[in-house]
Design an enzyme around this catalytic site. Structure first.
Site, mmCIF file in Angstrom:
data_model
loop_
_atom_site.group_PDB
_atom_site.id
_atom_site.type_symbol
_atom_site.label_atom_id
_atom_site.label_comp_id
_atom_site.label_asym_id
_atom_site.label_seq_id
_atom_site.Cartn_x
_atom_site.Cartn_y
_atom_site.Cartn_z
ATOM 1 N N GLU A 110 0.813 -1.225 0.000
ATOM 2 C CA GLU A 110 0.000 0.000 0.000
ATOM 3 C C GLU A 110 0.843 1.269 0.000
ATOM 4 O O GLU A 110 0.732 2.097 0.913
ATOM 5 C CB GLU A 110 -0.876 0.045 1.262
ATOM 6 N N PRO A 111 1.697 1.476 -0.976
ATOM 7 C CA PRO A 111 2.519 2.684 -0.937
ATOM 8 C C PRO A 111 1.706 3.942 -1.257
ATOM 9 O O PRO A 111 0.816 3.913 -2.104
ATOM 10 C CB PRO A 111 3.553 2.439 -2.043
ATOM 11 N N ARG A 151 3.237 7.662 -0.239
ATOM 12 C CA ARG A 151 4.315 8.633 -0.432
ATOM 13 C C ARG A 151 5.324 8.216 -1.511
ATOM 14 O O ARG A 151 5.728 9.035 -2.343
ATOM 15 C CB ARG A 151 5.047 8.791 0.903
ATOM 16 N N TYR A 175 4.799 18.685 11.289
ATOM 17 C CA TYR A 175 5.840 17.708 11.646
ATOM 18 C C TYR A 175 7.229 18.322 11.685
ATOM 19 O O TYR A 175 8.210 17.587 11.797
ATOM 20 C CB TYR A 175 5.891 16.571 10.615
ATOM 21 N N CYS A 187 -1.799 33.768 9.977
ATOM 22 C CA CYS A 187 -1.532 34.425 11.254
ATOM 23 C C CYS A 187 -1.147 33.428 12.339
ATOM 24 O O CYS A 187 -1.877 33.246 13.327
ATOM 25 C CB CYS A 187 -2.767 35.198 11.687
ATOM 26 N N GLU A 188 -0.035 32.752 12.142
ATOM 27 C CA GLU A 188 0.496 31.835 13.145
ATOM 28 C C GLU A 188 2.002 31.780 12.951
ATOM 29 O O GLU A 188 2.466 31.675 11.814
ATOM 30 C CB GLU A 188 -0.042 30.405 12.946
ATOM 31 N N TYR A 215 0.719 14.043 0.582
ATOM 32 C CA TYR A 215 0.273 14.721 1.804
ATOM 33 C C TYR A 215 0.464 16.237 1.703
ATOM 34 O O TYR A 215 0.745 16.911 2.691
ATOM 35 C CB TYR A 215 0.987 14.135 3.033
HETATM 36 N N1 LLP Z 1 -1.460 2.027 4.628
HETATM 37 C C1 LLP Z 1 -1.947 2.490 5.795
HETATM 38 C C2 LLP Z 1 -2.804 1.628 6.600
HETATM 39 C C3 LLP Z 1 -1.609 3.788 6.221
HETATM 40 O O1 LLP Z 1 -2.072 4.234 7.376
HETATM 41 C C4 LLP Z 1 -0.777 4.607 5.410
HETATM 42 C C5 LLP Z 1 -0.424 5.962 5.818
HETATM 43 C C6 LLP Z 1 -0.319 4.084 4.191
HETATM 44 C C7 LLP Z 1 -0.665 2.784 3.836
HETATM 45 C C8 LLP Z 1 0.554 4.862 3.260
HETATM 46 O O2 LLP Z 1 1.784 5.142 3.844
HETATM 47 P P1 LLP Z 1 2.970 5.761 2.987
HETATM 48 O O3 LLP Z 1 3.359 4.731 1.960
HETATM 49 O O4 LLP Z 1 2.474 7.008 2.356
HETATM 50 O O5 LLP Z 1 4.015 6.005 3.990
HETATM 51 N N2 LLP Z 1 0.516 12.927 6.711
HETATM 52 C C9 LLP Z 1 1.756 12.227 7.001
HETATM 53 C C10 LLP Z 1 1.700 10.774 6.609
HETATM 54 C C11 LLP Z 1 0.575 10.001 7.245
HETATM 55 C C12 LLP Z 1 0.532 8.566 6.820
HETATM 56 C C13 LLP Z 1 -0.677 7.871 7.334
HETATM 57 N N3 LLP Z 1 -0.824 6.517 6.896
HETATM 58 C C14 LLP Z 1 2.891 12.965 6.329
HETATM 59 O O6 LLP Z 1 2.649 13.977 5.683
HETATM 60 O O7 LLP Z 1 4.032 12.572 6.471
#
Ligand code: LLP
Length: 417
Positions: free
Chosen positions: A273-274, A276, A316, A343-344, A371
């Site tokens: 499940e990629p 990012r 973050y 305004c922060e 994101y």
């Molecule tokens: N699968 C599940 C169950 C997840 O919760 C997530 C991300 C992914 C897959 C995808 O993960 P990735 O491959 O993108 O790492 N807003 C944060 C990232 C939150 C990720 C939440 N879950 C940021 O901007 O870094």
């Protein structure tokens, strides 16, 4: 990444000068490279070739219909976390039977919708959710396909807000409680056990946590199969990191090797499940310098993008490279805090950046395809920025800038008394 680069000091994405896009649609503006997205998807597909697998793109990273449509066309499935994401996938031409439905708080109406649409699998995160899914499936007279998301209790070495695989996190079922839950599911006439799922966190830059987690999950799969529970797939989640600054994330091939080694039984389908890793490096946020301001401590470059457009730095303390669309060779290099108009004091895009700037310059905030827009808001009544997709020499607005009237459309004042 190679789809973005300078030609004669002008920044291009594929065959398009980004300054042309900025001029035509204005700033702030997100720009994505379709070639970059597809290249990343193909890298995942190639890394798992020869083994039953499905790449289920995590819609939450960037749910624009053009992104989803591109990936659906390439054969991707989707990881969804809400009925809204399901509707996006369907609207983009994606298939419900290639969607895995994750998330700790699925509402009854969302489960109902997903069952009717025929999603491939629910990744169940608690005993209570399992019961809810079972009873809705019973009402509909169907069997709900399920996997249980287990929490393998490993430290992913990432930002605490995006680590999910520790016992203290709200996600999944403790791995040691999973067998009892599987036994319960296998005995139900309205649940159809399909797989085991896990996801230990996001922006992981080392392979060790994956290796640890997958080892534990593989042992569970083996025990379940030995007990006569038919596990067809393992969903290894997302989490592969990208390079924002100086990280050295694993190559997709190296990550896939870890997965393949952990789950050596070739009859087990791998779902990955990629989010990012597919889209982060495929996107930039273009923003114009409005003012340069000397502060007592440092210089501020006040730009027209803000935390409502790109929240990651504020939330973050995330780093995104900031580069000019037009490289300048003359001028004084300054050290700037690149900040937005909100305004922060937390509203910054980057701090202490060495740049040669004059007001009016347009900058690209890099690695913003994941994101970025997805977490944007209209805070401070700022319309959300447009999104543009590049394909070769051409570019297309795939979402226009939000209109001011749209900010309050649907709102109303109290009736007269
Ligand atoms: N699968 C599940 C169950 C997840 O919760 C997530 C991300 C992914 C897959 C995808 O993960 P990735 O491959 O993108 O790492 N807003 C944060 C990232 C939150 C990720 C939440 N879950 C940021 O901007 O870094």
């Amino acid at each position: 990444m190679s789809e973005f680069g300078y030609r004669d000091d002008r920044l291009f994405a594929e065959g398009v000068a980004l300054a042309d896009v900025a001029r035509a649609v204005g700033t702030p503006c997100y720009v994505y490279s379709s070639a970059a997205i597809l290249a990343r998807y193909q890298a995942f597909a190639a890394a798992f070739a020869g083994r039953p697998h499905r790449v289920c793109y995590a819609v939450k990273a960037n749910g624009n219909l053009a992104v989803l449509n591109l990936l659906a066309g390439a054969g991707a499935g989707f990881d969804i976390v809400s009925a809204g994401e399901l509707e996006r996938v369907l609207a983009a031409g994606g298939r419900a039977d290639r969607c895995v439905f994750a998330g700790v708080g699925k509402r009854a109406d969302e489960i109902d919708r997903a069952l009717r649409a025929g999603v491939r699998c629910f990744n169940v995160e608690s005993a209570a959710e399992l019961e809810r899914i079972e009873s809705i499936a019973a009402e509909l007279g169907v069997r709900a396909p399920i996997a249980i998301r287990v929490n393998p209790d490993v430290d992913a070495n990432t930002h605490p807000y995006i680590a999910t695989g520790l016992r203290e996190n709200k996600f999944g079922v403790p791995i040691e409680s999973a067998p009892a839950l599987y036994a319960r599911a296998a005995a139900s006439g309205h649940l159809d056990v399909r797989g085991v799922a896990c996801h230990i966190g996001s922006q992981l830059t080392g392979l060790e946590p994956f290796r640890d987690a997958f080892g534990r999950v593989a042992a569970l799969v083996a025990a379940l199969r030995a007990g006569g529970i038919g596990i067809e797939h393992v969903d290894v989640g997302g989490g592969v990191g990208v390079r924002y600054k100086d990280e050295s994330p694993p190559a997709i091939g190296a990550y896939a090797e870890v997965v393949r080694n952990a789950f050596a039984d070739e009859t087990l389908e791998i779902v990955v499940e990629p989010g990012r890793a597919l889209v982060a490096e495929a996107g930039v946020l273009l923003t114009r310098v409005e003012y340069l301001k000397d502060g007592a401590e440092r210089g501020f470059a006040i730009v027209d993008a803000a935390m409502n457009d790109l929240l990651r730095p504020a939330l973050y303390d995330a780093w995104h490279d900031i580069v000019p669309l037009q490289r300048r060779h003359a001028g004084t290099r300054g050290r700037w805090d690149v900040v937005g108009p909100v305004c922060e004091s937390g509203d910054f895009i980057g701090r202490e950046r060495e740049l040669v700037l004059v007001p009016g310059d347009v900058l690209a905030v890099c690695t913003a395809g994941a994101y970025g827009f997805a977490m944007s808001s209209s805070y401070n009544a700022r319309p959300r920025p447009p999104e543009v997709m590049i394909r070769g020499e051409s570019w297309h607005v795939v979402r226009p800038r939000e209109r001011l009237e749209a900010l309050y459309a649907g709102e109303s004042v109290l009736p007269q008394i």
